[in-house]
Design a protein around this motif. Structure first.
Motif, PDB file in Angstrom:
ATOM      1  N   UNK A  60       1.017  -1.215   0.049  1.00  0.00           N
ATOM      2  CA  UNK A  60      -0.070   0.021  -0.081  1.00  0.00           C
ATOM      3  C   UNK A  60       0.785   1.364   0.050  1.00  0.00           C
ATOM      4  N   UNK A  61       1.876   1.199   0.968  1.00  0.00           N
ATOM      5  CA  UNK A  61       3.062   2.536   0.760  1.00  0.00           C
ATOM      6  C   UNK A  61       3.488   2.739  -0.445  1.00  0.00           C
ATOM      7  N   UNK A  62       3.858   1.331  -0.929  1.00  0.00           N
ATOM      8  CA  UNK A  62       4.699   1.598  -2.334  1.00  0.00           C
ATOM      9  C   UNK A  62       3.435   2.175  -3.537  1.00  0.00           C
ATOM     10  N   UNK A  64       0.834   4.180  -3.036  1.00  0.00           N
ATOM     11  CA  UNK A  64       0.724   5.592  -2.595  1.00  0.00           C
ATOM     12  C   UNK A  64       2.043   6.396  -2.969  1.00  0.00           C
ATOM     13  N   UNK A  65       2.995   5.896  -2.744  1.00  0.00           N
ATOM     14  CA  UNK A  65       4.314   6.536  -3.173  1.00  0.00           C
ATOM     15  C   UNK A  65       4.474   6.811  -4.568  1.00  0.00           C
ATOM     16  N   UNK A  66       3.983   5.905  -5.344  1.00  0.00           N
ATOM     17  CA  UNK A  66       3.940   5.948  -6.999  1.00  0.00           C
ATOM     18  C   UNK A  66       2.885   6.882  -7.343  1.00  0.00           C
ATOM     19  N   UNK A  67       1.864   6.796  -6.658  1.00  0.00           N
ATOM     20  CA  UNK A  67       0.689   7.885  -7.064  1.00  0.00           C
ATOM     21  C   UNK A  67       1.065   9.044  -6.866  1.00  0.00           C
ATOM     22  N   UNK A  68       1.796   9.689  -5.963  1.00  0.00           N
ATOM     23  CA  UNK A  68       2.294  11.113  -5.625  1.00  0.00           C
ATOM     24  C   UNK A  68       3.399  11.338  -6.220  1.00  0.00           C
TER      25      UNK A  68
END
Length: 838
Positions: A60-62, A64-68
């Motif tokens: 999930x963190x990855x 989210x980090x890719x989305x932003x």
């Protein structure tokens, strides 16, 4: 292989990564697996749940980090095609190096300057510029700045110039600056610009300035300038000769007004005073004293401009000799006549205006440049001639501001603006204060920049078309490989299926659509000028007559088609099939522009060098041409669309009614035939396309065109050993299966170097070589030369999606070879091989 096709630039890319993190992650997975096998079932289940929860949180963190934008896929940030294209095709040479002199990138312009084909023979800036000590010192300073991570700029004079330059001397501006690259240590960006023309322009301006100074120096009247303290800053040669002074002492503080003005004349001139902002002109009869002490009676016309605070500026002082026998009246009139001649003969447009833009004086060059400004009938200021009448409305405010600034004595940069009148015309204006109160507030010098701007626009358009053509050719080349495999394997499937099989029609659909795609690829190759042409001597009148029936069927019943042949048409040299395709495309476009019917007129006529000017095209080189024009009475083409009609896939037709490649193919074929195509269109009246092909004069040494009849192959089987060289695995697999199924022994190689190894391991066994042209490591023509050097006399068939002429020049002279264009079918491959081995 596609990089070699789409761009001639060299680019070494590196992908960063962390092997250590990969090993750690693998070790954690192994440890979890071991723990699962050792622990009891209950504890193992808990361990699995914890591990899955941790992996879910990380996932999930990855995401989210890719989305932003915190994470990016490797390579995406550097795959900016637009930036790469701009750099590759830029007019300045670009070279990126890192510590130790390793090359990271070089664009096409730099490769041309360095006469390099790639990284193997690429030279750095220090090796590229070698010559006189001055050049070596400048290059050393640049290299030192690069090592220190600093910016530096040098202008180098090189004799002889670099490759491709015209003349015996070249000037180059070389810049270096640090470049922050994560994958390179102390990277530097080198920029090389050819400024030879700029230097030449500066030298021309300097020469013109020298001529102006020479005119002033040798005018039949004296002239000098002095400041409020009496220090003389300028004296012309005429006055210096009268007074027997050395011009070397003028301007360096060595000559004062009192040194050559006798009596109280100096005080009289110094007493001229005025208010802030005023410009006063006074006339005095005084005596000047020569260096030997003799007096010279003169009339002085002394002008002084005062600043806003009342400080007198440098004077403009005219001196007219009144010595006995000099006939001052005649000398003054002669000076006025000479000045008038120079003023009227100069090619620079000059006008003197007041602060409102009213013209008090102008020369013939100005009248030719801006005739509207001199027509008082179009003006509203009491019949006065206004310079604003010759300027486009949107640019008048900029000129008005420049004139106001000139009145105040400010430094004014050149003003670029558009002129009114027929066509799009432009000029560059230099505005300077004239200092004539009530008559003119400024002097304007104007240069016509219409031709320069047109040439720049044409050059930019040509660069754009070249870049698009290069991209289209590269895409077409890659598609040809794909289509060759699709068509070839379809043929293999069809050979194993009867027409009554349910899948037979499906396979036929695949092949038919692949052939349709091949037609689109041929159009792309035509636009990029990389298709194979078979030029022959043609009489265009005969070609047009042969096409007449086909063109009438294409035009339809609603449209009348007229064919008008010129008398005694000259010969041209072109590919008759491609030329017919050009005419058919233009007729179809003309038909589509007239949905309600109309007339299509085709004309052929000769064009002499004197007739070329009537086309009003700057790119057209005056010569002898044969013209073919296609005129319709349709809807016309809007001006905003006219500049895009030759771009691939650009169309104004409805979806499904056009591919947007028709005019692109016309443009490419005509250009590849060394001709021109021009479009003249008026909305609501119609469009005319004119094609100009160079006149061809047959030579006695010309051989008649041999029409080779296609040999029908009755028996498609054969025997012998064939070396198949192809870097595309799918194409190589199809070719190997096709030839093996017909009884041939097939040896395969994925590159030119691998092919040489196969030849060495099979001495004397190879009967035929079938090779691709563009391959990594070693291309087909280079491999062909190596085979001949090693005594291999086997016949060679080249297969390529590019034109045969594109690589034939790289082959050894006198060598014969076969050619099979991609994409090809199973039948075409077998026939080519059978004919070569029979």
């Amino acid at each position: 292989m596609s990089d070699q096709v789409t761009s001639a630039a060299f680019h070494r890319t590196e992908r960063s990564g962390s092997p250590a993190l990969v090993l750690i992650f693998a070790a954690l997975l192994v440890a979890a697996a071991v723990a699962f096998s050792i622990l009891p079932r209950d504890e193992a289940g808990t361990l699995i749940l914890c591990l899955l929860a941790a992996l879910a949180v990380v996932g999930i963190f990855a995401l989210f980090a890719y989305a932003v934008g915190i994470f990016q896929f490797a390579g995406r940030a550097v795959k900016n095609d637009m930036t790469r294209l701009i750099c590759d095709s830029g007019p300045e040479g670009l070279l990126v190096t890192e510590a130790g002199g390793k090359f990271i990138y070089a664009n096409e312009t730099y490769l041309q300057l360095a006469q390099a084909q790639g990284a193997s023979d690429l030279r750095g800036v220090e090796r590229l510029f070698s010559g006189s000590p001055e050049v070596s010192e400048a290059v050393y300073r640049l290299a030192q700045a690069a090592r220190d991570g600093k910016r530096a700029t040098e202008e180098l004079r090189l004799s002889p110039p670099l490759a491709g330059a015209v003349g015996t001397v070249g000037w180059y501006r070389v810049r270096v600056r640090p470049l922050a690259l994560p994958s390179a240590k102390r990277a530097s960006l080198w920029t090389i610009a050819d400024i030879t023309r700029e230097r030449e322009r500066h030298e021309n301006v300097f020469q013109e300035l020298q001529h102006a100074i020479d005119f002033l120096d040798h005018a039949p009247a004296g002239f000098f300038s002095c400041d409020g303290k009496g220090d003389v800053s300028y004296m012309n040669a005429t006055l210096a000769t009268w007074l027997d002074y050395d011009l070397a002492h003028v301007g360096s503080g060595g000559l004062k007004l009192t040194d050559f003005v006798a009596g109280g004349g100096g005080a009289l001139l110094g007493a001229v005073g005025g208010g802030p902002g005023e410009v006063l002109t006074e006339q005095f009869d005084v005596d000047l004293k020569k260096r030997g002490g003799q007096n010279l009676p003169v009339r002085v016309i002394h002008r002084v401009a005062f600043s806003r605070d009342g400080t007198p500026g440098p004077s403009r002082t005219l001196v007219i000799s009144r010595a006995p026998g000099e006939e001052p009246g005649e000398d003054l009139r002669a000076a006025e006549v000479r000045f008038a001649r120079v003023f009227n003969a100069t090619p620079v447009a000059i006008a003197i205006v007041d602060d409102a833009g009213s013209i008090s004086q102008s020369n013939p060059a100005f009248a030719r440049l801006m005739p509207e400004a001199l027509k008082s009938s179009r003006l509203e200021q009491g019949g006065l001639k206004s310079i604003f009448a010759g300027i486009a409305e949107r640019d008048r405010q900029a000129l008005a501001q420049a004139i106001r600034a000139a009145v105040t004595g400010s430094d004014i940069p050149p003003v670029d603006l558009n002129l009114v009148g027929e066509g799009e015309r432009s000029a560059r204006l230099f505005v300077s204060g004239s200092g004539e109160p009530g008559v003119g507030g400024a002097t304007i010098y104007a240069l016509d920049t219409t031709e320069q701007r047109t040439l720049k626009e044409n050059f930019d358009q040509a660069q754009k078309m070249q870049a698009i053509g290069q991209l289209a050719g590269g895409v077409a080349h890659d598609f040809n490989n794909v289509l060759t495999a699709i068509i070839g394997f379809s043929d293999l499937l069809l050979a194993n299926h009867r027409p009554t099989d349910p899948s037979f029609q499906d396979i036929m659909q695949i092949k038919q659509n692949a052939n349709r795609a091949a037609g689109l690829v041929r159009q792309l190759l035509a636009f990029s000028r990389r298709q194979t042409l078979r030029p022959q001597t043609l009489q265009l009148g005969d070609v047009m007559s042969d096409l007449q029936m086909l063109m009438r069927r294409l035009a339809g019943e609603k449209i009348e088609l007229e064919l008008r042949h010129g008398r005694d048409l000259w010969l041209v040299k072109a590919d008759v099939n491609q030329f017919e395709q050009v005419i058919i495309n233009l007729v179809v476009n003309a038909r589509d522009a007239m949905p309600d019917g109309g007339t299509i007129t085709l004309r052929t006529y000769n064009v002499t060098p004197a007739d070329c000017a009537s086309f009003r095209e700057d790119v057209l080189i005056p010569a002898e041409y044969v013209a073919i024009s296609v005129t319709d009475t349709g809807t016309g083409i809007p001006p905003d669309v006219l500049n895009k009609i030759y771009l691939p896939f650009f169309t104004t037709k409805e979806v499904g009614k056009g591919t947007g490649l028709g005019l692109s193919m016309v443009y490419g074929i005509v250009k590849q035939t060394e001709g021109y195509v021009f479009c003249d269109s008026t909305v609501g009246k119609g469009t005319t396309f004119t094609i100009l092909l160079p006149r061809y004069i047959p030579q006695e040494s010309d051989e008649p065109v041999k029409k080779e009849a296609v040999k029908a192959v009755a028996d498609s089987t054969g025997h012998g050993t064939i070396l198949l060289v192809e870097d595309e695995e799918a194409v190589r697999a199809f070719g190997a299966r096709a030839l093996s199924s017909r009884g041939y022994t097939v040896l395969q190689a994925g590159s030119g170097l691998e092919a040489l190894e196969v030849v060495e391991s099979n001495p004397g066994k190879i009967d035929l070589v079938v090779s691709d042209v563009v391959m990594p490591e070693m291309d087909g023509p280079t491999m062909f030369g190596e085979l001949r050097k090693r005594g291999i006399t086997a016949k060679v068939i080249f297969v390529s999606g590019y034109a045969e002429d594109a690589f034939a020049r790289n082959l050894p002279e006198g060598e014969d070879f076969g050619f099979l264009p991609k994409p090809f079918s199973l039948k075409q491959l077998i026939e080519a091989v059978k004919n070569a081995t029979s």
